[in-house]
Structures are given as structure tokens and as C-alpha cells.
Design a protein around this motif. Sequence first.
Motif, PDB file in Angstrom:
ATOM      1  N   PHE A  89      48.981  47.626  37.523  1.00  0.00           N
ATOM      2  CA  PHE A  89      48.479  46.279  37.783  1.00  0.00           C
ATOM      3  C   PHE A  89      46.960  46.217  37.576  1.00  0.00           C
ATOM      4  O   PHE A  89      46.439  45.329  36.907  1.00  0.00           O
ATOM      5  CB  PHE A  89      48.836  45.869  39.220  1.00  0.00           C
ATOM      6  CG  PHE A  89      48.185  44.604  39.707  1.00  0.00           C
ATOM      7  CD1 PHE A  89      48.659  43.376  39.305  1.00  0.00           C
ATOM      8  CD2 PHE A  89      47.111  44.660  40.578  1.00  0.00           C
ATOM      9  CE1 PHE A  89      48.066  42.209  39.757  1.00  0.00           C
ATOM     10  CE2 PHE A  89      46.512  43.495  41.031  1.00  0.00           C
ATOM     11  CZ  PHE A  89      46.994  42.269  40.620  1.00  0.00           C
ATOM     12  N   LEU A  90      46.283  47.209  38.142  1.00  0.00           N
ATOM     13  CA  LEU A  90      44.821  47.238  38.048  1.00  0.00           C
ATOM     14  C   LEU A  90      44.351  47.439  36.615  1.00  0.00           C
ATOM     15  O   LEU A  90      43.336  46.902  36.207  1.00  0.00           O
ATOM     16  CB  LEU A  90      44.262  48.370  38.914  1.00  0.00           C
ATOM     17  CG  LEU A  90      44.246  48.163  40.416  1.00  0.00           C
ATOM     18  CD1 LEU A  90      43.846  49.449  41.109  1.00  0.00           C
ATOM     19  CD2 LEU A  90      43.277  47.042  40.774  1.00  0.00           C
ATOM     20  N   ASP A 144      47.975  47.113  50.282  1.00  0.00           N
ATOM     21  CA  ASP A 144      47.611  46.472  49.022  1.00  0.00           C
ATOM     22  C   ASP A 144      46.272  45.757  49.097  1.00  0.00           C
ATOM     23  O   ASP A 144      45.540  45.697  48.120  1.00  0.00           O
ATOM     24  CB  ASP A 144      48.693  45.487  48.596  1.00  0.00           C
ATOM     25  CG  ASP A 144      49.659  46.126  47.610  1.00  0.00           C
ATOM     26  OD1 ASP A 144      49.358  47.243  47.148  1.00  0.00           O
ATOM     27  OD2 ASP A 144      50.690  45.520  47.302  1.00  0.00           O
ATOM     28  N   ASN A 145      45.959  45.210  50.280  1.00  0.00           N
ATOM     29  CA  ASN A 145      44.693  44.518  50.431  1.00  0.00           C
ATOM     30  C   ASN A 145      43.529  45.423  50.090  1.00  0.00           C
ATOM     31  O   ASN A 145      42.491  44.966  49.632  1.00  0.00           O
ATOM     32  CB  ASN A 145      44.537  44.022  51.874  1.00  0.00           C
ATOM     33  CG  ASN A 145      44.904  42.563  51.974  1.00  0.00           C
ATOM     34  OD1 ASN A 145      44.825  41.853  50.963  1.00  0.00           O
ATOM     35  ND2 ASN A 145      45.321  42.121  53.139  1.00  0.00           N
ATOM     36  N   ASP A 188      51.510  44.911  52.471  1.00  0.00           N
ATOM     37  CA  ASP A 188      50.442  43.940  52.246  1.00  0.00           C
ATOM     38  C   ASP A 188      49.100  44.485  52.693  1.00  0.00           C
ATOM     39  O   ASP A 188      48.083  44.318  52.030  1.00  0.00           O
ATOM     40  CB  ASP A 188      50.737  42.641  53.011  1.00  0.00           C
ATOM     41  CG  ASP A 188      51.850  41.856  52.341  1.00  0.00           C
ATOM     42  OD1 ASP A 188      52.040  42.061  51.137  1.00  0.00           O
ATOM     43  OD2 ASP A 188      52.516  41.069  53.030  1.00  0.00           O
ATOM     44  N   MET A 192      56.320  45.141  41.774  1.00  0.00           N
ATOM     45  CA  MET A 192      55.475  46.035  42.576  1.00  0.00           C
ATOM     46  C   MET A 192      56.291  46.442  43.788  1.00  0.00           C
ATOM     47  O   MET A 192      56.375  45.685  44.766  1.00  0.00           O
ATOM     48  CB  MET A 192      54.220  45.307  43.042  1.00  0.00           C
ATOM     49  CG  MET A 192      53.507  44.586  41.928  1.00  0.00           C
ATOM     50  SD  MET A 192      52.087  45.493  41.377  1.00  0.00           S
ATOM     51  CE  MET A 192      50.853  44.789  42.415  1.00  0.00           C
ATOM     52  N   LYS A 204      57.750  48.130  47.245  1.00  0.00           N
ATOM     53  CA  LYS A 204      57.099  48.377  48.527  1.00  0.00           C
ATOM     54  C   LYS A 204      56.612  49.820  48.569  1.00  0.00           C
ATOM     55  O   LYS A 204      57.199  50.693  47.951  1.00  0.00           O
ATOM     56  CB  LYS A 204      58.123  48.193  49.654  1.00  0.00           C
ATOM     57  CG  LYS A 204      58.356  46.758  49.971  1.00  0.00           C
ATOM     58  CD  LYS A 204      59.379  46.639  51.091  1.00  0.00           C
ATOM     59  CE  LYS A 204      60.046  45.298  51.038  1.00  0.00           C
ATOM     60  NZ  LYS A 204      61.485  45.363  51.011  1.00  0.00           N
ATOM     61  N   ILE A 231      44.572  47.444  45.917  1.00  0.00           N
ATOM     62  CA  ILE A 231      44.415  46.656  44.690  1.00  0.00           C
ATOM     63  C   ILE A 231      43.377  45.546  44.875  1.00  0.00           C
ATOM     64  O   ILE A 231      43.379  44.565  44.160  1.00  0.00           O
ATOM     65  CB  ILE A 231      45.749  46.099  44.148  1.00  0.00           C
ATOM     66  CG1 ILE A 231      46.425  45.190  45.156  1.00  0.00           C
ATOM     67  CG2 ILE A 231      46.684  47.213  43.739  1.00  0.00           C
ATOM     68  CD1 ILE A 231      47.645  44.493  44.574  1.00  0.00           C
ATOM     69  N   ASN A 232      42.504  45.772  45.806  1.00  0.00           N
ATOM     70  CA  ASN A 232      41.378  44.866  45.999  1.00  0.00           C
ATOM     71  C   ASN A 232      40.558  44.820  44.720  1.00  0.00           C
ATOM     72  O   ASN A 232      40.372  45.820  44.049  1.00  0.00           O
ATOM     73  CB  ASN A 232      40.508  45.402  47.145  1.00  0.00           C
ATOM     74  CG  ASN A 232      39.314  44.531  47.391  1.00  0.00           C
ATOM     75  OD1 ASN A 232      38.389  44.515  46.592  1.00  0.00           O
ATOM     76  ND2 ASN A 232      39.337  43.810  48.480  1.00  0.00           N
ATOM     77  N   LYS A 233      40.053  43.609  44.376  1.00  0.00           N
ATOM     78  CA  LYS A 233      39.428  43.525  43.061  1.00  0.00           C
ATOM     79  C   LYS A 233      38.120  44.300  42.960  1.00  0.00           C
ATOM     80  O   LYS A 233      37.696  44.610  41.876  1.00  0.00           O
ATOM     81  CB  LYS A 233      39.264  42.079  42.601  1.00  0.00           C
ATOM     82  CG  LYS A 233      38.568  41.145  43.521  1.00  0.00           C
ATOM     83  CD  LYS A 233      38.444  39.792  42.801  1.00  0.00           C
ATOM     84  CE  LYS A 233      38.282  38.658  43.781  1.00  0.00           C
ATOM     85  NZ  LYS A 233      38.093  37.387  43.088  1.00  0.00           N
ATOM     86  N   PHE A 234      37.525  44.618  44.071  1.00  0.00           N
ATOM     87  CA  PHE A 234      36.287  45.387  43.978  1.00  0.00           C
ATOM     88  C   PHE A 234      36.495  46.883  44.175  1.00  0.00           C
ATOM     89  O   PHE A 234      36.005  47.681  43.403  1.00  0.00           O
ATOM     90  CB  PHE A 234      35.258  44.863  44.979  1.00  0.00           C
ATOM     91  CG  PHE A 234      34.939  43.411  44.774  1.00  0.00           C
ATOM     92  CD1 PHE A 234      34.280  43.004  43.606  1.00  0.00           C
ATOM     93  CD2 PHE A 234      35.315  42.457  45.699  1.00  0.00           C
ATOM     94  CE1 PHE A 234      33.995  41.664  43.384  1.00  0.00           C
ATOM     95  CE2 PHE A 234      35.040  41.115  45.494  1.00  0.00           C
ATOM     96  CZ  PHE A 234      34.377  40.718  44.324  1.00  0.00           C
TER      97      PHE A 234
END
Lengths: 706, 78
Positions: A387-388, A289-290, A286, A499, A501, A293-296
Motif C-alpha cells: 500500500f505504501l 495501521d494508524n 486500526d 489489507m 487484519k 501506514i501513517n503518511k509521514f
Amino acid sequence: MRNIKDKRLIKIALVGQPNVGKSMLVNSISNSKLKVGNFSGVTVEKTQIEFEYKDYLFKITDLPGSYALNEYTIEEKVTKNYLEEANYDIILNVIDSTNLERNLYLTSELLVLDKKMVIALNMTDEAKKEGIEIDANQLSKIIGKPCVKTSAKEKSGISELIETLVNKYESQKFNTKLIFSDVIEEEIENIIKLFVDKRYLSDVHYREIAIKLLKEDKKTFLKFHDEPIWIELQPTLTEAFEHIYLHFGTKNLDDIFEDEKFAFAKGAVTETVKSKKLPEEKSITDKIDNILINKFVGLPIFLFLMWGLFQLTFELGNIPMDLIDAFFASLIDKTKEVFGNNELSSLIGDGVIAGVGAVILFLPNIVILFLGIALLETTGYMSRVAFLLDGFFHKFGLHGKSFIPLVTGFGCSVPAYMAARTLKNDRDRLLTLFIIGFMSCGARLPIYVLFTGAFFAGDNAGNILFLIYIAGALLGLIAAKVLKITVFKSEDEPFVMEMPKYRRPSSKLIWHTVSNQALMYLKKAGTYILAASVLIWFASNYPKHLEYEELMNVKIEKANSEEQRYELKSQIVLYNLENSYLGKIGKFSQPLFEPLGFDWKMTVALETGLAAKEIVVSTLGILYGLGDELDESSESLIEKIRNNIPFASAMAFIVFVMIYLPCLAASMVFAREAGGWKYLAYLFIFTTTTAWVLSFITYNAVVFLV
Amino acid sequence: MKLSEIQKGGCGKIIKINSDSILKSRFSSFGITRGATVYIIQQTMSKNTIEIRVKNTSIALRISEAELIEVEQIQCEI
């Protein structure tokens, strides 16, 4: 010691959901070489592993990872067909202990097959860390199949697992205990009773047939349709369905059995799993991933990683290149010293060593690139990228999952074509297959390195290389959009993807993957490219024109100055080359490439490149290297390219190489995966036309601008 | 309410899945079934794709697939 022939053969079908460490488990059992990845569907091919243990010979078939046996993807189809039709003794079901309930869903489907089965509760180490404890004995009792706790990473439980397999093999098979709810069990009983009464002959278990009939399995119905028993079976079934519909309040059998499977999995989990609630703490996955795959920052990070990989490929890869280059140059000189100046020394020096050397030269670059891709795959980062990028890809008519075959395409098109099997929809898959070639494979790298090295300053070369790859990828996307609108019109495939681990890649697995690929590259150099080099050397040296040479030699003797002699010698070399078989082929087809600014040498190099891209470099090496003995200083290949090819032609050449067919091997695989030779013909026409047109534009644009 | 309407950080309980049976069985093999609790973990910038967690499994979904899943919003902590 007994011979292998005396050993008893145990055939095992290895089944599990993706990312449960199946391949890694086999790896730790038998030390075999296998490609293992963290992305759903890396093990696309059916792989077999053999090893001996005591008096037994194990033959394990590693089936593609499947979430269920419902033919959703081609891999699941492969797995399902194998399990239903192939001849094997035991199913080894590998389960991710941290995700028991979801994994038992597949297990419940396997139980329906009614075969001998052993369950490996893998990743016990991770489960322990997450505070999950599974009562393996209790689970064995519920399922009726032995369950063994294993950890492929820590190599625990492996020998116990093998012993269990042997015991299972030697023991009598019990009836499978997969139990449905009372309503369905009752109907199964009714159908079985009919078979028993009729003394129906079948090599399949009655219970299995009954379950399949209740599930409306097409194949089973087709089979029974032509049999006399059908008349009596029909009313029984009609009644059974009515009862079931009434009880479940729906006529959707799929839904009903779905519920049944989950009821089983859920029941088994409640009875066997003790999950200690660990203090609320975010898992490492997690946390990573933060950021990733952060949106920015997610996309910029990805682009940066890719850019870094290509920089590394170029910068780091260049260090040993000079050494290798020097080594082969001196080797050619030595050969000529030893054998003297004759046909044999020319064959070995100019043909074999120059050709193969040009390929080995790029081994460092290739190893770095493959290492990077292997790391992306095994850590689990690849699915984050899917994913991105799905939203972006979707705009071009592609699927987020197309990303995996496409990125694999940067390494080699052959595995990339095979990786496209993860796509369910045939049209989506074909579309992806068609544009994989736009992702420049590792074998094209030598050509780019050669040309960028020749025409751009050192600092810039890495950037240009990155630009080439990006441009290729963008072209591919545009091509995808065009194809999607014109040829492959279809409904979009749903995007539902696990997704996994994040896992620290095992160095052993990375080593296996990279060394396998490096070996394959070298093997190609040793066989294919060796043969091609000899052929090209022959075609460029023959036929001999002795009369012309004599004529010229007389002139040379009469010549007054050194300069005149040099001039005449050059004329011989040029005459011989232009009138060789290769020269004739090149000149014959050169008009086709004239508008792109290619001379006949470049034309020939492109044509030989249809066999394999590495050959383009060796062909150029041979063709531009033949005049070597004339020069006082032996130029490097890069210098020769710089001095002999105009800038505009070189750029057009790069564009052409970016787009046209990868190689013979990839073409074969493409035809197989796409499902026919006609697709290869389409691909050839599509890519060659695109390559020609874009190359033409590039040439004229560069001529105009520079 | 649809799964696609829940914001990042929220969660819901699945009431109904309105897809064809092929996609439905795909969903269930991932643990996306009636009664399951779904957490929305991440959204891409364009909101075209979301990451959800169901029963210890992280799954990426396109928003068009999330629209097929009917949920009731519930209170929960991730």
C-alpha cells in the motif's frame, strides 16, 4: 488394521478466499507442512496433503486463494480450471466468519458447479471477539450444504469437520439449491425443459448448462454451436435474454448476475448473522495501521525495519559463524591426519568438506533473513508495505503488488518467481519476473558477507551489506523503468488489494516455514553443492603434471636456502593450478573479464556461480585454499580473499554478482513462469550485459578514485 | 462525485461503477458494489493510493481506480 489400499479415498478440493486461514486449517487437521502467509496469494502452487482417518484416506488439494472464479488472476484461473475439470469428490469451502457476506459471494459461485460441498466457518474465535454470531444450522438450510464452525487457531471444530466430510462422502448428492430471482429461475426452467424434451445426453446437470448458457459462458456456447440441438436452443435463449433484459433494465448480463450473487449473499447474511454492536472502539488493526501506514512515519518505519533485519542478519549471524568456521577447519585437519597426505584426503578435505563447509557457514545468516521475511508475510505487514509503496512503484512502471515477489526475491528467487503469479496482466508479470533477479537472494549473501568482511571493518560491514541490497533494488527499479518504456509497453493493471487484519503469527507456522527453507538450503549443500565441489576439486587438481613436478623436486633438493625451497614449491602449486582443467577454462574466458579486473580464479568462480551462488564461495575457497600446506599459519578464507584480490576488482565482483542470473534452479522456474525458454535467453543476455557494463564502470571508478 | 474526491475520514455510498466488466467483477468480489457504503481510512502522502473499508474488509485502491467509482457523500461515523 486395514492397508492403505483398502481404505476409501476421499478427494477434497479446498477452496476459499485469500486470508481465510485455509492453509492453517489444513495444518491443524493433518499436521502437514505447508507454507502459510497472511498476504493474498502466498499459496500459489497447488499443494496436496494426504492423511488417514478411520477407514478413509483423505487427499486434500489446497487450491490458491480466490476472491471469485472469474479468472482475474492466474491463481483464480488455476482454481477455476481445477474445480471445473479435475476429478474430486467434495468441495471444502473455507469461509472467514468475520466477513461472511463477501465470502458467500465465492460460495454462490461454487454452488453453480453443483458438487458435493461442505462449508467450514473458520475463525469463529475472531468472530466471537467482534461480536458476530452465525447461526450455522440456519445457514446450512439456506445454502443446502452442511456448515461447520471451526477455528484453526484454537483447533476447535476440526474433528466435527472431518466427520461431516465423511458423512457427505457416504451420502447421496442432492441437487444444489442456489436459487436465483424468479425471473431467472423461470428462464432456467424453460431451457431445462428443452433438454428434457430432446432427451439430450449430457454428463453435466441440465441446470448447470442452463445457468452457463444464460451467463453467456464461452466454452458452453462453443460446445453447443456444433450440435444439432443448437437450432432449437437458439430461439429459446433469445427469448430468455429478452425477458431478462426487460426485467433488469440493462443488457449487461455480468451486472445482472453480479446483482444476483450479492442478493443471495446478502439474504443469507440477514437471516443468519446476529451482530452485537460492540461499544465503539477502534480495532487493534486500526490502531496499528494508524502508525504503520501513517503518511509521514509509515515509510521511515518500513525502511528502519528492513535496515534492522539486515543488521540482525549480519551481527547476530556472525556469532555462530566463527564456531562453524573453526569446526570445519579442524575437520579438514583431522581428515588429513587420518587419511594421510594423499589424493583421497585432498578430495575429502579440500574438495568435499571445504566446499560444503563454506555453504553451511552461512546457515545462521540465512535462517535470520528467512525468519524476518516469514514474519513480514504472516503478520499481514507485507500488504501494508505494498500500500505504501504502490505510488512509488507505479512511477517505475511496476505494481504495488510487484512488491511481494520482489521482497520474496531477497530470500530466494525461486518462490519469488512463483509469487509473481498474483499479477494479472501478463506484461506486468513479465516485467516483475525480469527484475526479481536484481533483488539479491539469500544465496548471494555468503558472497557479500565474505567480501564485505574482507574489505570493510566490522562496524561498517553491516551498513555496506544494507547498501548492497538497496543498490540492487534501486538498479532493479531503474531496469524496470527502462524495460517498461522499451519492451513491455502496456496498460497499467488496476491496483485493488485486500489489507488483511493483523494476526499474531503462529510460532508453529513460522517454524515450519523457516525450518523448511533452512532444510532446503542444507539439502542443496548436501547434493548439488557437494557434487559441484567434487567436480571443481577434480577440475582444479587434474590433469597432473608429474614431469614438471619431478623436475622441480630435483631443483628443490639442490636448493640451498629454505627461502628458495619455499619459492620453488609455490611455483609447483601455481603451475599445477594454472594448467588444471579449471585453470584452462578460466584462462580461456578470462579475457572477457579482464576489463573488470577479475583474475582467472574469480572468472571461474563466477562461471560456476551460474549453477548456484553458494558454489561461488566454495569455488573461491577451493581455488585460494589449495596452496594451504605451504603456509605455516592456516589463513581463514576471508584473509585469503583480502590478500589475493585487489579492492577495485572485489567491488566489481560484488556488482557482477548482484546482477547476473541467480542459479540454475531459479532459471528453470523463470523459464516456466515466463512461458518459454526464449525469455530465459533474453534474461541471460539482459542481466549479463548489465552486470558486465556496471561492473566495468565500478572497477574503473574505484581504480580512479582510490 | 467520485470516490477519489472524498477526504480521509469521510464516507460515501456507491451509486455507479464506471469500469470494464473485468474490474467490476473484481470490485464486487471485494464487496465494492452499488449501494455499498465506503469509508476512507487512509491516504498515502502522495495521495496516489487510498485505503477504504467496505463491509468489514479493508481494501487498498489506487486513486485512478477510485476515480471510476461514483458515490454520493453521506454522513457516517467510522
